[in-house]
Design an enzyme around this catalytic site. Structure first.
Site, PDB file in Angstrom:
ATOM      1  N   ASP A 293     -18.139 -10.186  12.958  1.00 23.82           N
ATOM      2  CA  ASP A 293     -18.811  -9.969  14.236  1.00 23.82           C
ATOM      3  C   ASP A 293     -18.626  -8.501  14.599  1.00 23.82           C
ATOM      4  O   ASP A 293     -17.704  -7.837  14.127  1.00 23.82           O
ATOM      5  CB  ASP A 293     -18.206 -10.876  15.311  1.00 23.82           C
ATOM      6  CG  ASP A 293     -19.003 -10.899  16.613  1.00 23.82           C
ATOM      7  OD1 ASP A 293     -20.126 -10.362  16.636  1.00 23.82           O
ATOM      8  OD2 ASP A 293     -18.490 -11.441  17.612  1.00 23.82           O
ATOM      9  N   HIS A 294     -19.528  -8.008  15.420  1.00 29.64           N
ATOM     10  CA  HIS A 294     -19.422  -6.637  15.907  1.00 29.64           C
ATOM     11  C   HIS A 294     -18.605  -6.627  17.203  1.00 29.64           C
ATOM     12  O   HIS A 294     -19.028  -7.215  18.206  1.00 29.64           O
ATOM     13  CB  HIS A 294     -20.808  -6.055  16.164  1.00 29.64           C
ATOM     14  CG  HIS A 294     -21.607  -5.824  14.915  1.00 29.64           C
ATOM     15  ND1 HIS A 294     -22.971  -6.021  14.845  1.00 29.64           N
ATOM     16  CD2 HIS A 294     -21.218  -5.420  13.679  1.00 29.64           C
ATOM     17  CE1 HIS A 294     -23.396  -5.734  13.624  1.00 29.64           C
ATOM     18  NE2 HIS A 294     -22.357  -5.373  12.906  1.00 29.64           N
ATOM     19  N   PHE A 468     -21.786 -10.493  20.392  1.00 25.38           N
ATOM     20  CA  PHE A 468     -22.567 -11.721  20.167  1.00 25.38           C
ATOM     21  C   PHE A 468     -23.293 -11.736  18.820  1.00 25.38           C
ATOM     22  O   PHE A 468     -24.408 -12.209  18.725  1.00 25.38           O
ATOM     23  CB  PHE A 468     -23.580 -11.956  21.306  1.00 25.38           C
ATOM     24  CG  PHE A 468     -23.104 -11.547  22.664  1.00 25.38           C
ATOM     25  CD1 PHE A 468     -21.909 -12.029  23.176  1.00 25.38           C
ATOM     26  CD2 PHE A 468     -23.837 -10.676  23.446  1.00 25.38           C
ATOM     27  CE1 PHE A 468     -21.462 -11.661  24.448  1.00 25.38           C
ATOM     28  CE2 PHE A 468     -23.405 -10.297  24.711  1.00 25.38           C
ATOM     29  CZ  PHE A 468     -22.210 -10.793  25.206  1.00 25.38           C
ATOM     30  N   HIS A 469     -22.636 -11.232  17.757  1.00 26.87           N
ATOM     31  CA  HIS A 469     -23.278 -11.175  16.442  1.00 26.87           C
ATOM     32  C   HIS A 469     -22.481 -11.909  15.366  1.00 26.87           C
ATOM     33  O   HIS A 469     -22.273 -11.376  14.276  1.00 26.87           O
ATOM     34  CB  HIS A 469     -23.448  -9.707  16.004  1.00 26.87           C
ATOM     35  CG  HIS A 469     -24.346  -8.897  16.874  1.00 26.87           C
ATOM     36  ND1 HIS A 469     -24.394  -7.508  16.814  1.00 26.87           N
ATOM     37  CD2 HIS A 469     -25.240  -9.262  17.825  1.00 26.87           C
ATOM     38  CE1 HIS A 469     -25.275  -7.063  17.694  1.00 26.87           C
ATOM     39  NE2 HIS A 469     -25.806  -8.102  18.324  1.00 26.87           N
ATOM     40  N   PRO A 470     -22.042 -13.133  15.579  1.00 27.58           N
ATOM     41  CA  PRO A 470     -21.266 -13.813  14.534  1.00 27.58           C
ATOM     42  C   PRO A 470     -22.132 -14.173  13.330  1.00 27.58           C
ATOM     43  O   PRO A 470     -23.249 -14.671  13.472  1.00 27.58           O
ATOM     44  CB  PRO A 470     -20.752 -15.067  15.242  1.00 27.58           C
ATOM     45  CG  PRO A 470     -21.771 -15.333  16.315  1.00 27.58           C
ATOM     46  CD  PRO A 470     -22.215 -13.984  16.777  1.00 27.58           C
TER      47      PRO A 470
END
Length: 540
Positions: A293-294, A468-470
């Site tokens: 994730d980021h 919010f980038h899983p």
């Protein structure tokens, strides 16, 4: 429609909407879409600024929470996921971003044939409906609408000028393969309204007689017989249902939902499954692992002499004016995405391509889902695009209603710690440039007292949060990779008739926002499924 289908799609989010559109295009194919969330019949799903009200709201968000994260001082984070058709594209930042050519070429170099930049760019183009296509990098006519933002901010224009003085040139397009530079993001909107995956791909085709959408459908397990996925079971309220798949079951529940459902279905690490009381159908120890994730670090600066969203939103008399401007012209603050200005840069000279992404916002708040601050400010969020840290997502119990265990393990490697410190130094370097001086920026968080590398790392641990980038929890890989869950055609290893087509299959995270890459994956998955079906008998 009967309870037999050619294809059953689990998840009506970003990927599921694309799959539904493509797989049901042939009227001979019977397609079932099961979405655990609801319909997008709330006004804030469609007005861009509605993200302020959607994230952290149980009507729109599954309200997941991570476990305590050691690298973030033991903090637990909210982990938003869209609870509606369109999935997280109904509540996200609406940023249209493909990533870098090197991301996909890296997948191909891993041995994943067909996943290089030249392979996937046509898929992006076929989906796209760009408001002003130019050159070879954009097209119109697809379902996925892309437009330019409908307002600008003087303080963001000044930031772009400052970034240029710091060595980051101004650019007009981040989607040509090399996203180095600074400029306004392109957004998934149509005439000032959010354009979700449901708006573009699903709702226009719901009248197809061979397509059935069921909302509020919590899938409890994939039905497996003799090593083959033959259907799914789900609940809707107090009732239980099953449906059979004569062709394939495809999971599009996302990087959070897909690994949990695989484990509930007996697909995962045998020891972990046994501890949950679940019989193992396929021993795949990589299920739920490889989470990437980021992590965004969110310094913010007080400014003067320039408008920001903070004081506009706080002013009771300005709110009706903003609403009127939006209602009449679909412009103004209510039309804006959470982040308007972006930048991509290198944290150090040893990075071959940009490894930092900035989301610059003319506002500040402690966390999404909470109120904006009152005093004028801007937030200069920065994230490490290619983290070395790896986390996991696993089923907490055999109960499908139990939230999964989410452990992102942010800042768990020396490389990520170093990038975090360098990123915050670069933020300060940009904010110190002359174009911003007239706004007298003052660093509110973390504050000038955080001066040493140790101070900045401590600030990163205190300020860091998900962007919010899983991805990556059912990753693609070669047969020789013991951690791979799916192959290059997205088939789940050891279980026939079952594929995954969402962000969980990414072996490594893309260098930017992950929504459009996820939809590209679904596009490619649908084509492979149709191609594979064509090698045998066509659906009856």
């Amino acid at each position: 429609m009967a309870d037999h289908f050619d294809y059953i799609i689990v998840g009506g989010g970003s990927a599921g909407c694309v799959l539904a559109n493509r797989l049901s295009a042939d009227p001979r194919r019977r397609v079932l879409v099961l979405e655990a969330g609801g319909k997008d019949d709330w006004i804030w799903f469609h007005i861009p600024v509605g993200y302020l009200f959607s994230i952290g709201n149980p009507r729109a968000d599954w309200m997941f929470e991570t476990q305590a994260i050691p690298g973030l001082d033991g903090r637990k984070l909210a982990y938003p996921r869209g609870k509606v058709i369109g999935g997280s594209s109904a509540i996200n930042a609406m940023i249209y971003m493909r990533g870098q050519a090197a991301d996909y070429d890296g997948w191909r170099q891993m041995g994943l044939a067909g996943w290089g930049w030249d392979d996937v760019l046509p898929l992006f183009l076929d989906q796209e409906d760009h408001i002003a296509p130019s050159g070879d990098h954009h097209r119109s006519g697809g379902e996925w609408r892309v437009e330019h933002p409908r307002m600008r901010w003087a303080v963001l224009d000044a930031f772009a000028q400052a970034a240029e003085m710091a060595g980051i040139p101004q650019v007009g397009d981040f989607n040509a393969g090399d996203n180095f530079g600074c400029g306004y993001f392109q957004v998934n909107q149509r005439a000032g309204r959010r354009w979700s995956a449901a708006s573009g791909f699903l709702k226009p085709i719901l009248n197809r007689p061979n397509l059935r959408l069921v909302t509020g459908a919590q899938v409890t397990r994939v039905l497996i017989e003799d090593g083959r996925a033959v259907g799914v079971a789900w609940t809707q309220g107090a009732e239980s249902f099953e449906a059979r798949a004569d062709g394939e079951v495809v999971l599009a529940a996302g990087a959070v939902g897909t690994p949990q459902l695989l484990e509930l279905s007996g697909i995962g690490d045998g020891g972990r499954l046994a501890a949950l009381g679940i019989e193992t159908q396929a021993h795949l120890p990589g299920v739920g692992e490889n989470l990437q994730d980021h992590l965004q670090i969110r310094p913010y600066y007080g400014v003067t002499g320039v408008p920001t969203m903070n004081e506009l939103y706080a002013s009771w008399w300005r709110r009706p004016l903003m609403a009127a401007e939006y209602a009449l012209f679909r412009k103004g603050p209510m039309s804006m995405a959470p982040s308007q200005l972006g930048a991509f840069a290198r944290s150090s000279t040893d990075q071959a391509t940009p490894n930092l992404q900035f989301h610059v916002q003319p506002l500040s708040l402690d966390r999404f889902g909470e109120a904006l601050h009152v005093a004028p400010a801007i937030t200069v969020s920065v994230c490490n695009l290619r983290p070395a840290s790896r986390g996991s997502i696993h089923a907490a119990s055999a109960d499908p209603r139990a939230a999964p265990l989410i452990q992102p393990n942010y800042l768990s490697t020396p490389q990520d710690e170093r990038v975090a410190v360098d990123a915050m130094k670069l933020v300060r370097q940009i904010m110190a440039q002359p174009p911003l001086a007239r706004f007298s920026p003052v660093e509110r968080r973390p504050g000038a007292e955080a001066s040493s590398a140790a101070d900045l790392l401590a600030a990163a641990r205190a300020l860091g949060t998900t962007i919010f980038h899983p991805v990556g929890t059912a990753k693609m890989g070669l047969e020789s990779d013991p951690a791979a869950v799916t192959d290059a055609r997205l088939r789940v290893r050891g279980v026939a008739g079952l594929r995954v087509a969402d962000a969980s299959v990414m072996p490594t995270i893309t260098s930017g926002n992950t929504n459009s890459p996820t939809m590209m994956i679904a596009e490619k998955a649908a084509r492979m499924m149709i191609e594979d079906a064509g090698r045998g008998a066509e659906p009856s």
